[in-house]
Design an enzyme around this catalytic site. Structure first.
Site, mmCIF file in Angstrom:
data_model
loop_
_atom_site.group_PDB
_atom_site.id
_atom_site.type_symbol
_atom_site.label_atom_id
_atom_site.label_comp_id
_atom_site.label_asym_id
_atom_site.label_seq_id
_atom_site.Cartn_x
_atom_site.Cartn_y
_atom_site.Cartn_z
ATOM 1 N N ALA A 158 0.837 -1.206 0.000
ATOM 2 C CA ALA A 158 0.000 0.000 0.000
ATOM 3 C C ALA A 158 0.871 1.255 0.000
ATOM 4 O O ALA A 158 0.584 2.226 -0.709
ATOM 5 C CB ALA A 158 -0.934 -0.014 1.202
ATOM 6 N N TYR A 159 1.924 1.242 0.790
ATOM 7 C CA TYR A 159 2.855 2.382 0.810
ATOM 8 C C TYR A 159 3.490 2.582 -0.557
ATOM 9 O O TYR A 159 3.534 3.708 -1.089
ATOM 10 C CB TYR A 159 3.931 2.160 1.872
ATOM 11 C CG TYR A 159 5.078 3.151 1.814
ATOM 12 C CD1 TYR A 159 4.943 4.419 2.380
ATOM 13 C CD2 TYR A 159 6.287 2.820 1.211
ATOM 14 C CE1 TYR A 159 5.992 5.333 2.335
ATOM 15 C CE2 TYR A 159 7.333 3.724 1.161
ATOM 16 C CZ TYR A 159 7.180 4.982 1.722
ATOM 17 O OH TYR A 159 8.221 5.884 1.671
ATOM 18 N N ALA A 160 3.995 1.511 -1.155
ATOM 19 C CA ALA A 160 4.667 1.627 -2.446
ATOM 20 C C ALA A 160 3.709 2.124 -3.520
ATOM 21 O O ALA A 160 4.076 2.927 -4.385
ATOM 22 C CB ALA A 160 5.265 0.280 -2.849
#
Length: 252
Positions: A158-160
Site C-alpha cells: 500500500a505504501y509503495a
C-alpha cells in the site's frame, strides 16, 4: 560527508509550508529553510517533537498540530499557518509513514488509511495553497516520493502504491498549474538514515545488502534530501517542473 553548502538568496523571506516537519527528513527540511531566512510553518501530529524542534532550531518557525488524514483539520492547519506567516510561496508535501505490511493481511480499511497517510493529503494541500500562489504569480510545490517502488521493494504494497501515485500527481499538477508559473516536482529519496530507519530496520546485514546496490558507498544523511528540496524551491530551479529528482546514491 557534510560539506559547505550553497545559500539561496531567493529563499530569504519566502513563506514555506511543510507537512510532517517535526522529525526525520521533515525536520531537516525545516532547519534548512530556516537557515536560508525563510518563514517556515509546518504541520505535524506530534506535539512534543514539534515543540522540541522549534525550540532547538534558530529561525522564524511556527507549527500546527494536525492529523493529515483529516482533510478538514489539514485545511484548518494550513489556514492557521497562513494567518500567522502569510500565504505559502513554497509547499513541501513531505509527510508519510513507511510502515511494513504483508500483502495478505491488507484490509480495505488498512489500504485506505495508507492512501490517506501517504498520498491524499498531498493533493488537498496543493488545492489549499495553489490559489495564493496563482495570485502571487508563481510558486514551488515539492512532493516527496520514494525509490522503493522503482527498486521493486517488497513488504509494503500500500505504501509503495501510494508513493508511485505521487509521481502521477506531480506530473498532472505541473501541467494544470504551470500556466501560473507554479512548478511541481518530486524528490525521490533512497534509504535515508533517519532515526526511525536506524531504530526499526537498519540492521548491519540490511545496510550491507543495500550499500551493494548503491553506486556511491556512503549511507545517505537526511541533509542531502533537504538540500535538493532547497534547490527546487529556489529561483535557481525556475525552469524545473514535472520531474523526479533522485537522492538515492545511484541505487539500482
Amino acid at each position: 560527508m557534510r560539506q559547505d553548502f550553497a545559500s539561496y538568496p531567493s529563499l530569504s523571506g519566502k513563506t514555506v509550508f511543510i507537512s510532517g516537519g517535526a522529525s526525520g527528513i521533515g525536520a531537516e527540511i525545516v532547519a534548512a529553510f530556516a537557515s536560508q531566512g525563510s518563514r517556515v510553518g509546518f504541520l505535524d501530529i506530534d506535539q512534543k517533537a514539534s515543540a522540541a524542534l522549534t525550540d532547538a532550531t534558530p529561525g522564524d518557525i511556527t507549527y500546527e498540530i494536525c492529523d493529515l488524514k483529516d482533510v478538514d483539520a489539514l485545511r484548518s492547519g494550513l489556514g492557521n499557518l497562513k494567518s500567522r506567516i502569510g500565504p505559502a510561496s513554497v509547499l513541501i508535501n513531505n509527510a508519510a509513514r513507511d510502515d511494513r505490511h504483508d500483502w495478505a493481511d491488507v484490509t480495505p480499511d488498512i489500504w485506505d488509511e495508507r492512501m490517506h497517510t501517504n498520498l491524499r493529503h498531498m493533493f488537498f494541500s496543493i488545492q489549499a495553497v495553489a490559489p495564493d500562489m496563482i495570485a502571487a504569480g508563481g510558486g514551488s510545490i515539492i512532493n516527496m516520493g520514494s525509490n522503493s517502488w522503482w527498486e521493486a521493494g517488497g513488504g509494503f504494497p500500500a505504501y509503495a502504491t501510494a508513493k508511485a501515485a505521487v509521481h502521477g500527481l506531480t506530473r498532472t499538477m505541473a501541467r494544470d498549474l504551470g500556466q501560473h508559473r507554479i512548478r511541481v516536482n518530486t524528490v525521490v529519496p533512497g534509504w535515508i538514515m533517519t532515526e526511525r530507519q536506524k531504530t526499526l530496520w537498519a540492521t548491519p546485514e540490511a545496510l550491507e545488502k543495500h550499500q551493494d546496490r548503491q553506486c556511491l558507498p556512503d549511507l545517505i544523511d537526511p541533509v542531502y534530501v533537504a538540500r535538493m528540496v532547497l534547490f527546487l524551491a529556489s529561483a535557481d530551479a525556475a525552469m524545473c517542473s514535472a520531474n523526479n529528482y533522485m537522492v538515492e546514491a545511484g541505487s539500482i
